[in-house]
Design an enzyme around this catalytic site. Structure first.
Site, short mmCIF file in Angstrom:
data_model
loop_
_atom_site.label_atom_id
_atom_site.label_comp_id
_atom_site.label_asym_id
_atom_site.label_seq_id
_atom_site.Cartn_x
_atom_site.Cartn_y
_atom_site.Cartn_z
N LYS A 1 0.85 -1.19 0.00
CA LYS A 1 0.00 0.00 0.00
C LYS A 1 0.89 1.24 0.00
O LYS A 1 1.96 1.25 0.63
CB LYS A 1 -0.88 0.00 1.26
CG LYS A 1 -1.75 1.24 1.44
CD LYS A 1 -2.82 1.35 0.37
CE LYS A 1 -3.58 2.69 0.46
NZ LYS A 1 -4.48 2.91 -0.68
N SER A 2 0.46 2.30 -0.71
CA SER A 2 1.24 3.53 -0.71
C SER A 2 1.41 4.01 0.73
O SER A 2 0.44 4.32 1.42
CB SER A 2 0.53 4.63 -1.51
OG SER A 2 0.47 4.30 -2.87
N LEU B 1 -5.90 6.81 1.30
CA LEU B 1 -4.57 6.36 1.72
C LEU B 1 -4.49 5.82 3.15
O LEU B 1 -3.57 6.18 3.90
CB LEU B 1 -3.54 7.49 1.52
CG LEU B 1 -3.31 7.91 0.07
CD1 LEU B 1 -2.49 9.20 0.00
CD2 LEU B 1 -2.60 6.80 -0.71
N CYS C 1 -2.77 9.91 -6.39
CA CYS C 1 -3.94 9.57 -5.56
C CYS C 1 -5.02 10.65 -5.72
O CYS C 1 -4.77 11.82 -5.48
CB CYS C 1 -3.57 9.46 -4.09
SG CYS C 1 -5.05 9.18 -3.09
N LYS D 1 3.89 6.26 -10.32
CA LYS D 1 2.52 5.88 -10.72
C LYS D 1 1.81 7.15 -11.16
O LYS D 1 1.72 8.13 -10.42
CB LYS D 1 1.81 5.27 -9.52
CG LYS D 1 0.36 4.88 -9.76
CD LYS D 1 0.21 3.42 -10.10
CE LYS D 1 -1.23 2.95 -10.11
NZ LYS D 1 -1.54 2.15 -8.93
N VAL E 1 -2.08 2.96 -15.27
CA VAL E 1 -2.49 4.21 -14.69
C VAL E 1 -3.11 3.98 -13.32
O VAL E 1 -3.51 2.85 -13.00
CB VAL E 1 -3.57 4.92 -15.57
CG1 VAL E 1 -3.02 5.38 -16.89
CG2 VAL E 1 -4.79 3.98 -15.81
N ASN E 2 -3.22 5.06 -12.57
CA ASN E 2 -4.03 5.04 -11.35
C ASN E 2 -5.51 5.10 -11.76
O ASN E 2 -5.82 5.15 -12.96
CB ASN E 2 -3.65 6.23 -10.48
CG ASN E 2 -3.88 5.97 -8.99
OD1 ASN E 2 -4.90 5.41 -8.60
ND2 ASN E 2 -2.93 6.39 -8.16
N GLY F 1 -8.15 -2.23 -15.54
CA GLY F 1 -9.14 -3.05 -16.23
C GLY F 1 -8.70 -4.46 -16.55
O GLY F 1 -9.23 -5.09 -17.47
N THR G 1 -8.99 -3.86 -9.26
CA THR G 1 -10.39 -4.16 -9.00
C THR G 1 -10.71 -5.67 -9.05
O THR G 1 -11.40 -6.19 -8.17
CB THR G 1 -11.28 -3.40 -10.02
OG1 THR G 1 -11.08 -1.99 -9.84
CG2 THR G 1 -12.75 -3.72 -9.84
#
Ligand code: DOR
Length: 313
Positions: free
Chosen positions: A45-46, A73, A131, A165, A193-194, A251, A273
């Site tokens: 995690k960032s 975050l 973010c 990122k 991409v984010n 995606g 996702t």
């Protein structure tokens, strides 16, 4: 034998697939599952300087075609993740890991990198410049001058392999301008991409938004994102100097999606996702599906097709 091995920043990975930062990487329990999966590696995690609880819930919704999130975050702070990765470096010494970080300003970025330098971290840093979910803070990647200033400072103070990122861009001029900035720096990679920032997913039945932070606005991932992600991967693949590799994110829920990201120029592919929905076993399925496609096309390794998307001339 068909191989899905890849190389990034001079390191070899057994599989080109991994998680996208933010998914299955919040704590040791989730990272353990990533570590035990078929993925080639994981990204944490960032991490920020201090631990954060993130935005109020509900802050994530899976939708039929993807997801909306405004996590804000939440993370345990950089020392937690450096400690975890340090243990994994001992447990599985020949594997390289990614540490995602995000400062709230340039000085915080510098402090985060100083902590990494002072640690025994041997992996790759992913600096998150995109973010969309911190109230009052714009996505850094849309402020081109700030990106240039940050990278100038970053490479003055940090010697290890580091990539960034990026948010998705939607204009050819922006691809050109951002690539010209990035080509000035010894970046190991850019991750395209984010999530698409500040979408709105609403519930018509109750006539309300579906997540709480920012009155329902949040980052969009999943199917909605794939064409934009592929465009960003391919645009930067065409514009960046060859030393800067591309990580493709957006995606990915089938082997074909992985294949498409690689074809557009990605060297490694991250899953967000769909990983959140299916769990880390998804990496078995995606790897098997990718291998089937490669076999049908007569490819034995990623290098056989990576970046070779044809144009209609
Ligand atoms: O969609 C995102 N959500 N992208 C990020 O970079 C951070 C994350 C969050 O924590 O809100």
């Amino acid at each position: 034998m068909i191989s899905t091995k890849t190389t990034l920043a001079g390191f070899e990975f057994d599989n080109c697939l991994m998680n996208a930062a933010g998914v299955y990487c919040y704590d040791a329990a989730e990272l353990d599952q990533m570590q035990a999966s078929k993925a080639g590696t994981f990204v944490t995690k960032s991490a920020t300087l201090q631990a954060r609880t993130g935005n109020p819930e509900p802050r994530y919704l899976a939708t039929p075609l993807g997801s909306i999130n405004s996590m804000g975050l939440p993370n345990h702070g950089l020392p937690y993740y450096l400690d975890y990765v340090s243990q994994q470096q001992i447990a599985v010494p020949n594997k390289i890991y990614f540490q995602s970080i995000t400062g709230f300003n340039i000085d915080e970025d510098e402090q985060l990198l100083a902590q990494i330098t002072a640690s025994d971290f041997k992996g790759i840093v992913e600096l998150n410049l995109s973010c969309p979910n911190v109230p009052g803070k714009p996505q850094t990647g849309y402020d081109f001058e700030t990106v240039e200033r940050i990278l100038t400072r970053v490479f003055e103070v940090y010697q290890g392999p580091l990539g960034i990122k990026l948010p998705p861009y939607f204009d050819i001029v922006h691809f050109d301008q951002m690539a010209a900035i990035l080509n000035q720096f010894p970046l190991a990679f850019v991750n395209c991409v984010n999530s698409i920032g500040n979408g709105l997913f609403i519930d018509a039945a109750t006539e309300t938004v579906t997540i709480k932070p920012k009155n329902g606005f949040g980052g969009i991932g999943g199917d909605y994102l794939k064409p934009t992600a592929l465009a960003n991967v391919h645009a930067f693949y065409q514009r960046l100097k060859p030393e800067i590799q591309i990580i493709g994110t957006g995606g990915v829920k089938s082997g074909q999606d992985v294949f498409e990201h690689l074809l557009c120029g990605a060297s490694m592919v991250q899953v967000g996702t769909a990983l959140q929905k299916e769990g880390p076993l998804i990496f078995d399925r995606l790897t098997a599906e990718l291998k089937t496609i490669m076999q049908q096309k007569g490819y034995t390794q990623i290098a056989d097709f990576q970046g070779q998307l044809k144009h209609l001339d």
